[in-house]
Write a protein that holds these residues in place. Structure first.
Motif, PDB file in Angstrom:
ATOM      1  N   ASP A  64      -7.826   3.856 -14.569  1.00 21.50           N
ATOM      2  CA  ASP A  64      -7.394   5.211 -14.910  1.00 21.50           C
ATOM      3  C   ASP A  64      -5.964   5.490 -14.486  1.00 21.50           C
ATOM      4  OD1 ASP A  64      -9.825   5.788 -16.059  1.00 21.50           O
ATOM      5  OD2 ASP A  64     -10.677   6.672 -14.235  1.00 21.50           O
ATOM      6  N   LEU A  65      -5.569   5.030 -13.295  1.00 18.46           N
ATOM      7  CA  LEU A  65      -4.251   5.348 -12.750  1.00 18.46           C
ATOM      8  C   LEU A  65      -3.315   4.151 -12.872  1.00 18.46           C
ATOM      9  CD1 LEU A  65      -5.399   7.179  -9.509  1.00 18.46           C
ATOM     10  CD2 LEU A  65      -4.551   8.235 -11.620  1.00 18.46           C
TER      11      LEU A  65
ATOM     12  N   TYR B 213      -1.030   1.130 -11.726  1.00 22.44           N
ATOM     13  CA  TYR B 213      -1.377   0.225 -10.636  1.00 22.44           C
ATOM     14  C   TYR B 213      -0.348  -0.883 -10.466  1.00 22.44           C
ATOM     15  CZ  TYR B 213      -3.019  -2.595 -14.581  1.00 22.44           C
ATOM     16  OH  TYR B 213      -3.086  -3.292 -15.778  1.00 22.44           O
TER      17      TYR B 213
ATOM     18  N   GLU C 203      -1.639   6.223  -1.652  1.00 30.02           N
ATOM     19  CA  GLU C 203      -1.414   6.919  -2.917  1.00 30.02           C
ATOM     20  C   GLU C 203      -1.155   5.958  -4.083  1.00 30.02           C
ATOM     21  OE1 GLU C 203       2.599   6.211  -1.040  1.00 30.02           O
ATOM     22  OE2 GLU C 203       0.572   6.729  -0.369  1.00 30.02           O
TER      23      GLU C 203
ATOM     24  N   GLN D 254      -2.232   2.627  -6.347  1.00 31.97           N
ATOM     25  CA  GLN D 254      -3.378   1.809  -6.734  1.00 31.97           C
ATOM     26  C   GLN D 254      -2.987   0.332  -6.763  1.00 31.97           C
ATOM     27  OE1 GLN D 254      -6.663   2.803  -7.521  1.00 31.97           O
ATOM     28  NE2 GLN D 254      -5.941   4.703  -6.569  1.00 31.97           N
TER      29      GLN D 254
ATOM     30  N   ASN E  61      -8.185   2.708  -2.899  1.00 38.10           N
ATOM     31  CA  ASN E  61      -7.065   2.431  -3.801  1.00 38.10           C
ATOM     32  C   ASN E  61      -6.929   0.939  -4.108  1.00 38.10           C
ATOM     33  OD1 ASN E  61      -6.302   1.963  -1.102  1.00 38.10           O
ATOM     34  ND2 ASN E  61      -4.123   2.206  -1.587  1.00 38.10           N
TER      35      ASN E  61
END
Length: 463
Positions: free
Chosen positions: A155-156, A158, A220, A222, A244
């Motif tokens: 999703d985020l 990385y 914070e 990933q 993370n």
């Protein structure tokens, strides 16, 4: 004439996508192309009745099988999935020449200009059967095939961490001792192999400590760690409790690099893939040694000399501060030497060379006889058939049971999904079909593993 071409698939995580693309190119020309699992090849090559076989390598352990295939009327070529094997083009050429049989093949496909020249200079393969093609799996680093890559799986944004310690952390063999013996078989000296193992173990421990440090210091940001396809994931699970951090071993390295903010690695060839895709590659230089250093990835990476310097670079990424220049100058000439052209056309070049050499008269040279052991073992396999032989093999060696080799196999659905993605960016005037092995339609159903998959084309619209 419709050819039946076989492509040996060693490890699907690394090899399947590029070989499906090559099969797709052959299907466009109207030929049937079979994807054959490496461990089942001695059965399925004969069950299918192939006209042409592309091996994934030629080393001392499979020369006898190559000889038998050719004696049985199958044309044989090599597209080496370890096309950068060794630390230099000259070392690679020595591996190719070590068998003394590469010159007898119908074709040998090499990835880059430096390997091509080195193999010629070594006298390992004559010029008329040596082809400079590039590697099909890197076609996905260029258009139009880059458009066919799947969307991001995380999703985020990385940072991708790629490790390359299959020798000290093997997934498929009994352990480091077995891998060490394999190094000796392909030409490493015992002293060099032992030094490599020692340095690789220290480097692996250092990478685990480094990633654990970065994950804790930068909550914070990933991190996705993708071990080499031949690596075991268990040593990295010590970090897996962090929110993370993820360990992911599915899909290709190109797919993961394509969506990454940056690549963190140590002597991993994915640094060159990152260069092809415009993603910064960063390496912890203090963990590197002369023994384990691989020149290509080393040359295209930003070298951080201390853990603190690397933390600063990663902190910039976490803040989305891109003022620091992470790009390494040069590298295009190096890519050409190692991979030829990153133009999305390597699969086309291999396809054309297969069809060219398939049309040539069969070799009538003296190939030399395979060993008596290989001949009798092949006959024994033929008498027993796939199912009975595999059952007996599993009884005496449980590690070789099919369920323990599951990661080496692939499904019709996997292949069909890749073909669908290819069709979206390259629609054909013919329908591309993906078919499971139908034993009733084969020349020798008793020999069929049921695991090989055929890609072929017929007139019609759609895929």
């Amino acid at each position: 004439m419709v050819l039946k071409v076989g492509l040996i698939v060693d490890n699907p995580l690394r090899d399947l996508e590029g070989l499906v693309l090559l099969a797709y190119q052959l299907a466009k020309k109207g030929h049937d192309c079979w994807l054959v699992p490496m461990y089942d090849q001695t059965f399925d090559v004969r069950a299918i009745g192939l006209d042409y076989l592309v091996l994934n390598y030629l080393r001392p352990n499979n020369v006898d099988h190559a000889k038998l295939y050719m004696l049985e009327g199958v044309k044989v070529a090599v597209l080496d999935t370890e096309g950068m094997a060794g630390r230099s083009a000259e070392e690679f050429a020595g591996f190719v020449n070590k068998t003394g049989f590469a010159s007898k093949l119908n074709a040998y496909f090499v990835w880059g200009e430096s390997q091509f020249r080195a193999v010629l200079d070594e006298g390992a393969v004559p010029k008329e059967t040596l082809f400079l093609t590039g590697c099909p799996r890197y076609d996905f680093c260029a258009e139009p095939w880059r458009k066919s890559l799947p969307p991001r799986k995380v999703d985020l944004p990385y940072v991708l961490v790629n490790t390359n310690f299959a020798l000290t952390n093997p997934r498929f063999s009994a352990g480091t001792g077995t891998e060490l013996q394999n190094m000796l078989k392909v030409g490493f000296s015992e002293e060099s192999a032992l030094r490599f193992v020692q340095d690789a173990k220290l480097a692996q421990n250092g990478m685990i400590e480094l990633v654990q440090y970065l994950v804790e210091e930068l909550p914070e940001l990933q991190f996705v760690l993708r071990p080499h396809p031949f690596e075991n994931t268990s040593p990295y699970e010590v970090i897996s409790h962090r929110g993370n951090f993820q360990i992911r071993q599915e899909s290709t390295s190109v797919e993961w690099v394509n969506h990454a903010l940056a690549l963190l690695h140590l002597n991993c060839s994915t640094a060159l893939e990152a260069r092809m895709l415009g993603v910064p590659a960063i390496t912890p230089a203090w963990l590197d040694t002369d023994e384990i250093r691989i020149p290509g990835p080393h040359a295209v990476s930003m070298h951080c000399q201390t853990r603190e310097e690397l933390l600063e670079v990663m902190s910039d990424l976490s803040r989305q501060d891109y003022s620091r220049d992470l790009n390494v100058q040069g590298g295009d000439e190096l890519l050409r030497q190692l991979y030829f052209r990153i133009d999305g056309k390597a699969s086309e070049r291999v396809c054309e060379a297969i069809l060219d050499t398939a049309a040539r008269p069969a070799n009538r040279m003296d190939w030399g006889r395979p060993s008596i052991r290989t001949v009798w073992l092949t006959r024994f396999r033929g008498l027993m058939g796939y199912r009975l032989f595999s059952w007996l093999l599993g009884v005496f060696n449980p590690q070789k049971r099919p369920e323990n080799r599951a990661a080496k196999y692939f499904s019709v659905n996997q292949v069909g999904e890749i073909v669908q993605r290819l069709y979206k960016v390259d629609p054909l005037p013919k329908q591309v079909n993906v078919s499971a092995m139908n034993e009733a339609e084969l020349p020798s159903r008793k020999m069929a593993s049921g695991r090989s998959i055929c890609i072929h084309a017929s007139l019609g619209d759609g895929a």
